[in-house]
Scaffold this active site. Structure first.
Site, mmCIF file in Angstrom:
data_model
loop_
_atom_site.group_PDB
_atom_site.id
_atom_site.type_symbol
_atom_site.label_atom_id
_atom_site.label_comp_id
_atom_site.label_asym_id
_atom_site.label_seq_id
_atom_site.Cartn_x
_atom_site.Cartn_y
_atom_site.Cartn_z
ATOM 1 N N PHE A 2 -5.081 4.628 0.221
ATOM 2 C CA PHE A 2 -6.190 3.844 -0.344
ATOM 3 C C PHE A 2 -5.798 2.987 -1.547
ATOM 4 O O PHE A 2 -6.601 2.799 -2.447
ATOM 5 C CB PHE A 2 -7.371 4.764 -0.734
ATOM 6 C CG PHE A 2 -7.593 5.907 0.212
ATOM 7 C CD1 PHE A 2 -7.853 5.675 1.550
ATOM 8 C CD2 PHE A 2 -7.528 7.218 -0.231
ATOM 9 C CE1 PHE A 2 -8.052 6.738 2.437
ATOM 10 C CE2 PHE A 2 -7.723 8.288 0.635
ATOM 11 C CZ PHE A 2 -7.979 8.042 1.972
ATOM 12 N N HIS A 3 -4.595 2.413 -1.546
ATOM 13 C CA HIS A 3 -4.157 1.624 -2.693
ATOM 14 C C HIS A 3 -3.663 0.224 -2.321
ATOM 15 O O HIS A 3 -2.638 -0.220 -2.838
ATOM 16 C CB HIS A 3 -3.033 2.364 -3.434
ATOM 17 C CG HIS A 3 -3.411 3.719 -3.914
ATOM 18 N ND1 HIS A 3 -2.493 4.731 -4.130
ATOM 19 C CD2 HIS A 3 -4.626 4.257 -4.233
ATOM 20 C CE1 HIS A 3 -3.107 5.818 -4.541
ATOM 21 N NE2 HIS A 3 -4.403 5.548 -4.615
ATOM 22 N N PRO A 4 -4.344 -0.533 -1.455
ATOM 23 C CA PRO A 4 -3.877 -1.894 -1.170
ATOM 24 C C PRO A 4 -3.890 -2.749 -2.434
ATOM 25 O O PRO A 4 -4.835 -2.680 -3.226
ATOM 26 C CB PRO A 4 -4.874 -2.408 -0.125
ATOM 27 C CG PRO A 4 -6.083 -1.533 -0.270
ATOM 28 C CD PRO A 4 -5.582 -0.204 -0.717
ATOM 29 N N ASP A 54 0.846 -1.187 0.000
ATOM 30 C CA ASP A 54 0.000 0.000 0.000
ATOM 31 C C ASP A 54 0.884 1.240 0.000
ATOM 32 O O ASP A 54 2.046 1.195 0.426
ATOM 33 C CB ASP A 54 -0.914 0.015 1.231
ATOM 34 C CG ASP A 54 -1.938 1.146 1.205
ATOM 35 O OD1 ASP A 54 -2.364 1.528 0.096
ATOM 36 O OD2 ASP A 54 -2.310 1.635 2.280
ATOM 37 N N HIS A 55 0.349 2.331 -0.496
ATOM 38 C CA HIS A 55 1.018 3.628 -0.409
ATOM 39 C C HIS A 55 0.693 4.262 0.937
ATOM 40 O O HIS A 55 -0.476 4.479 1.256
ATOM 41 C CB HIS A 55 0.543 4.549 -1.535
ATOM 42 C CG HIS A 55 1.041 4.156 -2.886
ATOM 43 N ND1 HIS A 55 0.257 4.215 -4.026
ATOM 44 C CD2 HIS A 55 2.248 3.699 -3.298
ATOM 45 C CE1 HIS A 55 0.967 3.816 -5.072
ATOM 46 N NE2 HIS A 55 2.176 3.500 -4.651
#
Length: 557
Positions: free
Chosen positions: A468-470, A293-294
């Site tokens: 919000f990038h899993p 994630d980010h």
């Protein structure tokens, strides 16, 4: 039993809506699309700035939390995920970024043939309707609408100039020849409205008799005959149903729930399944692993000029914002929160391409979607683009209604920790530049007392959050990689008629926001599905009708 279909798509999000729309273009093919959430009929979904509301809505959002993370001083991090038609594309921050050429070339170098940048670019183009029209890098008539932020903003202009003083050139296209630069983002909006995949892909397809869309229908597991997927079990209105697929089952439930469904169905790490009494149908140790994630680190400032904070904190200001949107479909309500950005190198001696991304907001709050501060504020949010830290998503119950345990392991490598510190120093350098300094009254967070690397790292641990990038939990890879869940055609290894098509399919996280890449991946997946079906049945070469290099999108909007 709810019937039999050629294809069952699980999840109507950024990928699932694309799959259902494209596959149902053939009237001879019957498609079932299952979505656990309700229809996307909330005004707050369609108003661009409305994701400040849907960020916390249990109706349209799964509202997940991670397990306490040691790298974040044992904090549990809030992970919003879309639960409605359009999925995360209905509640996200709207920013349209594809990532870097190097991201996709790296996928191909890992053995995933067909996934280089040059091979994926036609699918980006096919999916896109860019306000600027068609060009070498952009599409002009695709289902996913992308538009410019129309009005210049004084703070964003100062940031762009300040980044220039740090050696970052101004750019007007982060998705063109190269990503590096500072400028305004393009958004998945059109004439002041959000443009999700539900709106761009699914809405034009809803009147097709061969497409069935079931909302409030949560998948609970796969139906397997031996090692072939033949259907899906789901619950709707408290009643259990089964649907059968004569062709394929396509999982697009996202990086957390696609691996959950595989594990619940007996596909995954044996030790995890056996812990909850689930018979092992097919051991795939990589299911749920490789979670990336980010990590978002927010530097907030008090400004010397009024910002969106002032408008939102005033009834008159709110009325003016509403009137601006109603009359002109413009202003903050039409563009969401983050207007400008920057891709640059925080560790220039180590990074071959930009390794951090800025999201610049003309407002400030303690967290994304939170209440704005009572002062005139703005935010320089920064994230590491290619983190080395890896976590996992494992079921914590045999009950499909219990969310999986999410363990991101943020800041668990030396590179990630050093990049976090360097990214905050990069933010400060821009804020202290000659161009931006006149607009900065004070640094609120991390604050002037945080000066050493150790103090900045501690701030990152105490205040960092997801952007919000899993991704990566069902990664594609070569057969010799024991952790590869999928082959290069996104088929689950060892199980027939089953694919995973969403962020979990990514072997490594892309350098930027993930919605645009997932849409392009789904477009490519459709061609692979059709081609494989043709080879299996000996029917006409329907994939030729979907050549992204020669044909525009057939779903017009």
């Amino acid at each position: 039993m709810k019937g039999s279909y050629d294809y069952i798509v699980v999840g109507a999000g950024s990928a699932g809506a694309v799959l259902a729309s494209r596959l149902s273009e053939n009237p001879a093919v019957n498609v079932l699309l299952l979505e656990a959430g309700p229809k996307d009929n909330s005004f707050w979904i369609h108003l661009p700035i409305g994701y400040g509301k849907t960020m916390w809505s249990k109706k349209y959002n799964w509202c997940f939390h991670t397990e306490p993370d040691p790298g974040m001083n044992n904090r549990s991090i809030y992970w919003p995920r879309g639960k409605t038609l359009g999925g995360c594309s209905s509640i996200n921050g709207l920013i349209y970024i594809r990532g870097q050429r190097e991201d996709y070339d790296h996928w191909a170098e890992l053995g995933n043939s067909g996934w280089s940048y040059d091979e994926l670019l036609p699918y980006f183009i096919r999916s896109e309707r860019n306000q600027r029209g068609a060009s070498e890098y952009h599409g002009g008539d695709g289902p996913l609408s992308v538009s410019d932020i129309g009005d210049k903003n004084e703070l964003i202009e100062a940031f762009i100039s300040g980044a220039g003083e740090s050696g970052v050139p101004r750019t007007d296209d982060f998705n063109g020849e190269k990503q590096e630069g500072a400028g305004y983002y393009q958004l998945t909006t059109w004439k002041g409205w959000r443009w999700s995949t539900a709106k761009g892909y699914l809405k034009p397809a809803r009147n097709r008799s061969n497409l069935t869309v079931e909302t409030n229908a949560q998948a609970t597991g796969l139906i397997l005959e031996g090692k072939r997927a033949v259907g899906v079990r789901y619950v709707q209105g408290g009643i259990s149903h089964e649907a059968r697929a004569t062709g394929e089952v396509l999982l697009s439930a996202g990086a957390l729930q696609s691996p959950q469904l595989l594990q619940l169905s007996g596909i995954g790490p044996a030790a995890v399944l056996q812990k909850f009494g689930i018979p092992v149908v097919h051991e795939l140790p990589g299911v749920g692993e490789n979670l990336q994630d980010h990590l978002q680190i927010r530097a907030t400032y008090e400004a010397t000029i009024p910002t969106t904070n002032d408008q939102l904190n005033s009834l008159i200001g709110q009325a003016k914002l509403g009137l601006q949107w109603l009359l002109h479909r413009s202003g903050p309500l039409a563009v969401g929160i983050n207007q400008g950005g920057c891709f640059m190198k925080a560790l220039p001696d180590e990074a071959k391409s930009p390794d951090i991304q800025f999201h610049v907001a003309t407002l400030s709050a303690d967290m994304a979607g939170g209440s704005v501060h009572p002062f005139s504020g703005f935010t320089l949010s920064v994230c590491q683009l290619r983190p080395e830290s890896r976590g996992h998503a494992h079921i914590q119950s045999a009950d499909p209604m219990v969310p999986p345990a999410m363990v991101p392991n943020y800041l668990s490598t030396d590179l990630d920790r050093r990049t976090a510190v360097a990214s905050l120093r990069a933010a400060r350098a821009i804020a202290e530049s000659a161009s931006m300094k006149p607009y900065v009254k004070r640094e609120v967070k991390p604050g002037p007392d945080a000066t050493t690397d150790e103090e900045l790292l501690e701030f990152s641990r105490n205040h960092g959050a997801t952007i919000f990038h899993p991704s990566g939990t069902c990664k594609m890879g070569v057969a010799s990689d024991p952790m590869a869940v999928l082959d290069e055609r996104l088929r689950v290894r060892g199980i027939e008629a089953l694919r995973v098509i969403d962020c979990s399919s990514m072997p490594t996280l892309v350098s930027g926001n993930t919605n645009g890449p997932v849409v392009a991946m789904a477009e490519k997946a459709v061609d692979m599905i059709l081609e494989d079906a043709r080879k299996g049945s000996g029917s006409e070469d329907v994939s030729a009708r979907h050549d992204p290099k020669t044909e525009p999108a057939t779903t017009s909007v």
